[in-house]
Design a protein around this motif. Structure first.
Motif, PDB file in Angstrom:
ATOM      1  N   TRP A  40      33.253  71.859   3.513  1.00  0.00           N
ATOM      2  CA  TRP A  40      33.026  70.416   3.459  1.00  0.00           C
ATOM      3  C   TRP A  40      31.698  70.059   4.123  1.00  0.00           C
ATOM      4  O   TRP A  40      31.234  70.748   5.021  1.00  0.00           O
ATOM      5  CB  TRP A  40      34.155  69.674   4.169  1.00  0.00           C
ATOM      6  CG  TRP A  40      35.466  69.707   3.434  1.00  0.00           C
ATOM      7  CD1 TRP A  40      36.142  70.806   3.003  1.00  0.00           C
ATOM      8  CD2 TRP A  40      36.246  68.593   3.065  1.00  0.00           C
ATOM      9  NE1 TRP A  40      37.310  70.440   2.375  1.00  0.00           N
ATOM     10  CE2 TRP A  40      37.402  69.085   2.410  1.00  0.00           C
ATOM     11  CE3 TRP A  40      36.113  67.225   3.231  1.00  0.00           C
ATOM     12  CZ2 TRP A  40      38.395  68.241   1.908  1.00  0.00           C
ATOM     13  CZ3 TRP A  40      37.103  66.389   2.734  1.00  0.00           C
ATOM     14  CH2 TRP A  40      38.225  66.902   2.075  1.00  0.00           C
ATOM     15  N   SER A  41      31.099  68.944   3.686  1.00  0.00           N
ATOM     16  CA  SER A  41      29.897  68.423   4.342  1.00  0.00           C
ATOM     17  C   SER A  41      30.268  67.133   5.062  1.00  0.00           C
ATOM     18  O   SER A  41      31.123  66.371   4.610  1.00  0.00           O
ATOM     19  CB  SER A  41      28.781  68.179   3.325  1.00  0.00           C
ATOM     20  OG  SER A  41      29.178  67.209   2.388  1.00  0.00           O
ATOM     21  N   ILE A  42      29.621  66.926   6.195  1.00  0.00           N
ATOM     22  CA  ILE A  42      29.891  65.752   7.026  1.00  0.00           C
ATOM     23  C   ILE A  42      28.652  64.868   7.005  1.00  0.00           C
ATOM     24  O   ILE A  42      27.533  65.351   7.208  1.00  0.00           O
ATOM     25  CB  ILE A  42      30.196  66.159   8.484  1.00  0.00           C
ATOM     26  CG1 ILE A  42      31.244  67.274   8.545  1.00  0.00           C
ATOM     27  CG2 ILE A  42      30.604  64.946   9.311  1.00  0.00           C
ATOM     28  CD1 ILE A  42      32.568  66.934   7.954  1.00  0.00           C
ATOM     29  N   GLN A  43      28.852  63.587   6.772  1.00  0.00           N
ATOM     30  CA  GLN A  43      27.753  62.622   6.785  1.00  0.00           C
ATOM     31  C   GLN A  43      28.047  61.617   7.891  1.00  0.00           C
ATOM     32  O   GLN A  43      29.173  61.106   7.996  1.00  0.00           O
ATOM     33  CB  GLN A  43      27.637  61.924   5.437  1.00  0.00           C
ATOM     34  CG  GLN A  43      26.473  60.977   5.356  1.00  0.00           C
ATOM     35  CD  GLN A  43      26.364  60.317   3.995  1.00  0.00           C
ATOM     36  OE1 GLN A  43      27.242  60.430   3.149  1.00  0.00           O
ATOM     37  NE2 GLN A  43      25.280  59.610   3.793  1.00  0.00           N
ATOM     38  N   ALA A  92      26.910  48.300  17.561  1.00  0.00           N
ATOM     39  CA  ALA A  92      26.631  49.149  16.408  1.00  0.00           C
ATOM     40  C   ALA A  92      27.914  49.818  15.919  1.00  0.00           C
ATOM     41  O   ALA A  92      28.865  49.982  16.675  1.00  0.00           O
ATOM     42  CB  ALA A  92      25.593  50.205  16.776  1.00  0.00           C
ATOM     43  N   GLN A  93      27.906  50.200  14.638  1.00  0.00           N
ATOM     44  CA  GLN A  93      29.031  50.909  14.042  1.00  0.00           C
ATOM     45  C   GLN A  93      28.625  52.353  13.743  1.00  0.00           C
ATOM     46  O   GLN A  93      27.589  52.597  13.123  1.00  0.00           O
ATOM     47  CB  GLN A  93      29.457  50.250  12.730  1.00  0.00           C
ATOM     48  CG  GLN A  93      30.009  48.854  12.882  1.00  0.00           C
ATOM     49  CD  GLN A  93      30.530  48.319  11.561  1.00  0.00           C
ATOM     50  OE1 GLN A  93      31.128  49.044  10.764  1.00  0.00           O
ATOM     51  NE2 GLN A  93      30.309  47.036  11.312  1.00  0.00           N
ATOM     52  N   PHE A  94      29.464  53.289  14.172  1.00  0.00           N
ATOM     53  CA  PHE A  94      29.244  54.716  13.973  1.00  0.00           C
ATOM     54  C   PHE A  94      30.216  55.160  12.898  1.00  0.00           C
ATOM     55  O   PHE A  94      31.426  55.079  13.071  1.00  0.00           O
ATOM     56  CB  PHE A  94      29.512  55.421  15.306  1.00  0.00           C
ATOM     57  CG  PHE A  94      29.363  56.905  15.302  1.00  0.00           C
ATOM     58  CD1 PHE A  94      28.112  57.488  15.334  1.00  0.00           C
ATOM     59  CD2 PHE A  94      30.478  57.736  15.301  1.00  0.00           C
ATOM     60  CE1 PHE A  94      27.971  58.866  15.366  1.00  0.00           C
ATOM     61  CE2 PHE A  94      30.348  59.106  15.330  1.00  0.00           C
ATOM     62  CZ  PHE A  94      29.092  59.676  15.361  1.00  0.00           C
ATOM     63  N   TRP A  95      29.677  55.616  11.750  1.00  0.00           N
ATOM     64  CA  TRP A  95      30.496  55.973  10.593  1.00  0.00           C
ATOM     65  C   TRP A  95      30.458  57.476  10.349  1.00  0.00           C
ATOM     66  O   TRP A  95      29.402  58.097  10.439  1.00  0.00           O
ATOM     67  CB  TRP A  95      29.976  55.269   9.341  1.00  0.00           C
ATOM     68  CG  TRP A  95      30.386  53.837   9.262  1.00  0.00           C
ATOM     69  CD1 TRP A  95      29.768  52.764   9.865  1.00  0.00           C
ATOM     70  CD2 TRP A  95      31.489  53.304   8.553  1.00  0.00           C
ATOM     71  NE1 TRP A  95      30.445  51.614   9.562  1.00  0.00           N
ATOM     72  CE2 TRP A  95      31.501  51.910   8.748  1.00  0.00           C
ATOM     73  CE3 TRP A  95      32.471  53.874   7.759  1.00  0.00           C
ATOM     74  CZ2 TRP A  95      32.456  51.084   8.190  1.00  0.00           C
ATOM     75  CZ3 TRP A  95      33.423  53.034   7.194  1.00  0.00           C
ATOM     76  CH2 TRP A  95      33.406  51.656   7.414  1.00  0.00           C
ATOM     77  N   ILE A  96      31.617  58.043   9.988  1.00  0.00           N
ATOM     78  CA  ILE A  96      31.725  59.452   9.625  1.00  0.00           C
ATOM     79  C   ILE A  96      32.448  59.557   8.283  1.00  0.00           C
ATOM     80  O   ILE A  96      33.501  58.950   8.094  1.00  0.00           O
ATOM     81  CB  ILE A  96      32.526  60.257  10.673  1.00  0.00           C
ATOM     82  CG1 ILE A  96      31.870  60.169  12.048  1.00  0.00           C
ATOM     83  CG2 ILE A  96      32.676  61.709  10.238  1.00  0.00           C
ATOM     84  CD1 ILE A  96      32.700  60.829  13.152  1.00  0.00           C
ATOM     85  N   SER A  97      31.866  60.319   7.370  1.00  0.00           N
ATOM     86  CA  SER A  97      32.515  60.634   6.095  1.00  0.00           C
ATOM     87  C   SER A  97      32.455  62.139   5.882  1.00  0.00           C
ATOM     88  O   SER A  97      31.508  62.797   6.308  1.00  0.00           O
ATOM     89  CB  SER A  97      31.819  59.945   4.917  1.00  0.00           C
ATOM     90  OG  SER A  97      32.030  58.565   4.951  1.00  0.00           O
ATOM     91  N   ALA A  98      33.466  62.667   5.221  1.00  0.00           N
ATOM     92  CA  ALA A  98      33.521  64.092   4.894  1.00  0.00           C
ATOM     93  C   ALA A  98      33.681  64.221   3.387  1.00  0.00           C
ATOM     94  O   ALA A  98      34.461  63.493   2.772  1.00  0.00           O
ATOM     95  CB  ALA A  98      34.685  64.758   5.618  1.00  0.00           C
TER      96      ALA A  98
END
Length: 125
Positions: A40-43, A92-98
């Motif tokens: 998987w890649s993490i953004q 601020a908002q810290f976002w993580i997607s996989a």
């Protein structure tokens, strides 16, 4: 609740991806019921309070090793102090997607950060 972070300091976070409960097609992880997150890649991105403008970017290292089940889903997120020095003070908002190899994309709720000025930065080092 927001997490305080001081602009101009090194950002380093390690975490683990896991799906709630097992998945029938899962073959990895300690219980053998999770996807192989090494594929998987993490953004990751830091956005202003309205999540309209990206204000920070990160390096992401996927530390999953298929031969070591306890590392499945392990990743590290970093940003150098020189990069965080440009982050504006405020909420601020810290976002993580996989994103999986089959195109499946998962995102979590944003983490709220409060970017603060480091009072020692005006004195130099």
């Amino acid at each position: 609740m927001a997490v305080d972070f001081y602009a101009g300091t090194t950002f380093s976070y390690a975490g683990t991806l896991a799906l709630e409960g097992g998945v029938a097609s899962g073959t990895s992880g300690v219980n053998g019921d999770q996807p192989d997150f090494s594929q998987w890649s993490i953004q990751v991105g830091l956005f202003d309070a309205e999540a309209e403008t990206q204000i920070g970017s990160f390096s992401v290292t996927n530390l999953s090793d298929p031969t070591v089940p306890t590392t499945n889903g392990l990743f590290q997120i970093t940003a150098a102090a020189s990069a965080t020095a440009t982050w504006p003070v405020g909420k601020a908002q810290f976002w993580i997607s996989a994103k999986g190899p089959d195109g499946t994309t998962l995102s979590c709720q944003p983490f709220w950060y409060r970017i603060k000025a480091n009072p020692l930065s005006k004195y130099g080092s």
